[in-house]
Design an enzyme around this catalytic site. Structure first.
Site, short mmCIF file in Angstrom:
data_model
loop_
_atom_site.label_atom_id
_atom_site.label_comp_id
_atom_site.label_asym_id
_atom_site.label_seq_id
_atom_site.Cartn_x
_atom_site.Cartn_y
_atom_site.Cartn_z
N GLU A 272 -5.87 -2.67 13.75
CA GLU A 272 -5.15 -3.80 14.40
C GLU A 272 -3.66 -3.49 14.29
O GLU A 272 -3.16 -3.28 13.19
CB GLU A 272 -5.39 -5.11 13.65
CG GLU A 272 -6.81 -5.34 13.17
CD GLU A 272 -7.64 -6.15 14.14
OE1 GLU A 272 -7.08 -6.60 15.15
OE2 GLU A 272 -8.84 -6.30 13.88
N CYS A 306 2.25 -10.75 14.11
CA CYS A 306 1.88 -9.87 15.22
C CYS A 306 1.71 -10.69 16.49
O CYS A 306 1.90 -10.20 17.59
CB CYS A 306 0.60 -9.12 14.90
SG CYS A 306 -0.73 -10.22 14.49
P1 NAD Z 1 3.07 -1.04 8.19
O1 NAD Z 1 2.34 -0.29 9.24
O2 NAD Z 1 4.41 -0.59 7.81
O3 NAD Z 1 2.20 -1.05 6.83
C1 NAD Z 1 0.85 -1.49 6.80
C2 NAD Z 1 0.14 -0.83 5.64
O4 NAD Z 1 0.03 0.57 5.90
C3 NAD Z 1 0.86 -0.97 4.30
O5 NAD Z 1 -0.09 -1.23 3.29
C4 NAD Z 1 1.48 0.40 4.12
O6 NAD Z 1 1.70 0.75 2.77
C5 NAD Z 1 0.41 1.29 4.74
N1 NAD Z 1 0.85 2.63 5.12
C6 NAD Z 1 2.09 3.03 5.47
N2 NAD Z 1 2.09 4.36 5.74
C7 NAD Z 1 0.81 4.79 5.59
C8 NAD Z 1 0.17 6.06 5.74
N3 NAD Z 1 0.85 7.16 6.09
N4 NAD Z 1 -1.15 6.14 5.50
C9 NAD Z 1 -1.86 5.04 5.14
N5 NAD Z 1 -1.31 3.83 4.96
C10 NAD Z 1 0.02 3.70 5.19
O7 NAD Z 1 3.07 -2.57 8.67
P2 NAD Z 1 3.71 -3.84 7.95
O8 NAD Z 1 5.20 -3.76 8.03
O9 NAD Z 1 3.08 -4.06 6.62
O10 NAD Z 1 3.19 -5.02 8.90
C11 NAD Z 1 3.80 -5.36 10.10
C12 NAD Z 1 3.06 -4.79 11.30
O11 NAD Z 1 1.69 -5.21 11.26
C13 NAD Z 1 3.59 -5.30 12.62
O12 NAD Z 1 3.64 -4.24 13.54
C14 NAD Z 1 2.55 -6.34 13.06
O13 NAD Z 1 2.50 -6.57 14.44
C15 NAD Z 1 1.30 -5.73 12.53
N6 NAD Z 1 0.25 -6.72 12.35
C16 NAD Z 1 -0.79 -6.74 13.22
C17 NAD Z 1 -1.79 -7.71 13.11
C18 NAD Z 1 -2.95 -7.78 14.06
O14 NAD Z 1 -3.88 -8.54 13.81
N7 NAD Z 1 -2.95 -7.04 15.15
C19 NAD Z 1 -1.70 -8.66 12.08
C20 NAD Z 1 -0.63 -8.59 11.20
C21 NAD Z 1 0.34 -7.62 11.33
#
Ligand code: NAD
Length: 505
Positions: A272, A306
């Site tokens: 997502e 999001c």
């Molecule tokens: P992010 O992508 O920066 O981080 C999400 C997770 O991924 C964190 O736990 C982070 O530590 C991990 N991560 C980072 N690099 C990684 C890697 N190389 N390998 C594996 N894991 C890794 O996102 P964020 O800042 O925590 O959240 C905001 C984003 O999430 C926004 O883009 C928002 O739109 C999206 N979001 C989407 C939904 C949905 O339902 N579609 C819901 C909530 C948030």
């Protein structure tokens, strides 16, 4: 309401007295400390340390994967109804501890009270819904078959699931993915976001209390590029449940396609990602409702959802009237510490987000017409609610996810033009329409490329069972959370066909 307010104030003061909270890892039923501590500060008051997080290393990630792989051998044999009972028990505990859970979010991620309350409610709903659904899916379905033939369709668990979560719905999204994986008979390694590990630790403690056996759900706080990457690449991982940004989601999809020596499954990815969500304001829209809906959709939790609307596409005839009213209404938004129940908008999550959003606003001011920028307190990471007008649909401001309280208002010649602009981003998550015309409503329902469309109401995001939630295009792959297909992704459908004429002797 008054009693709730008092309970909430007490929960906040109790939680503050316990800060900084020590957050260990929890692997195979044991708490583990590390020498690598990350200090998480309160975004409303940057001088307060909320938690000291023991960050895991790749060695810890390996221990967690081994524990989950071993626990899978017995967890998959536990009857579905018993697993569902544990998830229901988890919901009972969340309900009991509701005020404490709200207080944790208010202080760790700066969520205003009402938004944090919504997040806990959603987490409870996910637990109840997935428990109920698993009980239903546990009975084999009978397929059409010839006389003397029994053909059954049975859902089986897959193995170790890597759950990687964002910080913005710190309990609901994490609990949703973890309970979906566990109730379907899989074991879990959960990697919370760096910014919300205290909330996640609260979830882990409730999971232990609910009776999940050691190793079934393992808690691995740490950096995404380190432990997140490690569990994505691991040969034991069969399913990856990720919610977060487009950049990280696409990176994970790439990595998950590389087969490791000894790997037995093609990794299934439930991903997502973000959105660049638009609300269309038709010529005949009720402008009072539209203004209310846009304020709620764009500025709730400072636009850090999001589902948040960051584009408002207004038909030419009502453009001036609508923007005048929107700006007037935006002046009433109260911005302040998330601890203050009157604050509609609190801070953004951390310094990095604050600087990024301020940079976007500064760039916007150079290139576009600034219609409104709120005043903000100065002692935390407060980004101003900001509105730009007459932004071209293809401008960077109108194409890139900002994840902050910034709105681009775009002028459209007519509904065709509005739809063309609305569908011009790479995302397809949420969208809104305010219109009184049945023909236009029908057309937008048909042509607006979004996973969740809200007509004549604000965009709310996920509402379990009522509004199953999720997008497509670059907003994600997989079924909607809180919807009828969601759990099936965590399982393997097996078809068993038996010649029943050969039963017995
Ligand atoms: P992010 O992508 O920066 O981080 C999400 C997770 O991924 C964190 O736990 C982070 O530590 C991990 N991560 C980072 N690099 C990684 C890697 N190389 N390998 C594996 N894991 C890794 O996102 P964020 O800042 O925590 O959240 C905001 C984003 O999430 C926004 O883009 C928002 O739109 C999206 N979001 C989407 C939904 C949905 O339902 N579609 C819901 C909530 C948030």
């Amino acid at each position: 309401v008054k009693a709730d307010r008092e309970k909430m104030l007490k929960a906040l003061s109790d939680f503050k007295a316990s800060m900084p909270v020590n957050v260990p890892l929890h692997i195979n039923g044991k708490e583990i400390s590390t020498s690598n501590i990350f200090e998480r500060v309160n975004p409303s008051h940057a001088d307060q340390v909320v938690g000291k997080i023991n960050m895991g290393s790749v060695d810890h990630a390996e221990q967690a994967m081994q524990a989950a792989q071993t626990a899978f051998k017995t967890w998959k044999t536990v009857p579905a109804a018993k697993r569902a009972d544990m998830v229901d028990k988890l919901a009972d505990i969340m309900t009991r501890d509701k005020f404490k859970l709200i207080a944790t979010q208010v202080l760790e991620v700066g969520k205003p009270w009402a938004e944090a309350d919504g997040d806990i409610g959603e987490a409870i709903d996910f637990c109840r819904y997935y428990a109920r659904h698993m009980r239903e899916l546990a009975s084999p379905l009978r397929q059409g078959a010839l006389p003397g033939e029994l053909s059954q369709y049975i859902y089986k668990s897959r193995g170790v699931t890597a759950v990687i979560a964002p910080w913005n719905f710190p309990l609901a999204i994490l609990a949703g993915m973890v309970t979906a994986a566990a109730v379907t008979g899989n074991t879990v390694v959960m990697k919370p976001a760096e910014q919300s590990s205290v909330v996640a630790w609260g979830l882990m403690k409730m999971i232990v209390e609910a009776g999940f056996p050691a190793g079934v759900i393992n808690f691995l706080p740490g950096y995404g590029e380190e432990v997140g990457e490690y569990i994505v690449n691991h040969k034991f991982t069969t399913t990856i449940a990720f919610t977060g940004s487009k950049a990280v989601g696409l990176h994970i999809l790439n990595k998950a396609s590389l087969v490791q020596p000894g790997q037995t499954h093609v990794k299934r990815c439930i991903i997502e990602m973000g959105g660049k969500n638009a609300v269309i304001i038709d010529n005949d829209a009720d402008l009072d409702e539209a203004v209310d809906g846009v304020l709620y959709s764009s500025f709730g939790f400072s636009g850090q959802k999001c589902s948040a609307a960051s584009r408002v596409i207004v038909l030419d005839e009502v453009y001036d009237r609508f923007t005048d009213r929107l700006v007037e209404a935006a002046k009433s938004i109260e911005i302040g510490s998330a601890e203050n129940p009157k604050a509609y908008m609190g801070p953004v999550v951390d310094k990095e987000a604050y600087e990024r959003i301020l940079g976007t606003i500064a760039e916007g001011e150079k290139n576009h017409k600034l219609l409104f920028k709120a005043n903000v307190p100065s002692n935390g990471y407060y980004a101003p609610a900001t509105i730009f007008g007459n932004v071209p649909g293809d401008a960077k401001l109108a194409q890139q996810e900002i994840f902050g309280p910034v709105v681009a208002v775009i002028r459209a010649k007519n509904l065709d033009h509005a739809l063309e602009i609305a569908n011009s981003t790479e995302y397809a998550l949420t969208g809104g329409l305010f219109s009184r015309s049945p023909a236009n409503i029908a057309r937008v329902k048909e042509e607006f490329e979004v996973g969740n469309l809200y007509v004549n109401r604000g965009i709310t995001g996920a509402m379990v069972d009522r509004h199953p939630f999720g997008g497509f295009k670059m907003s994600g792959v997989g079924s909607k959370t809180g919807g009828i297909d969601y759990l099936k992704q965590y399982m393997e459908p097996i078809c068993v066909t038996e010649n029943t004429l050969r039963r017995g002797f």
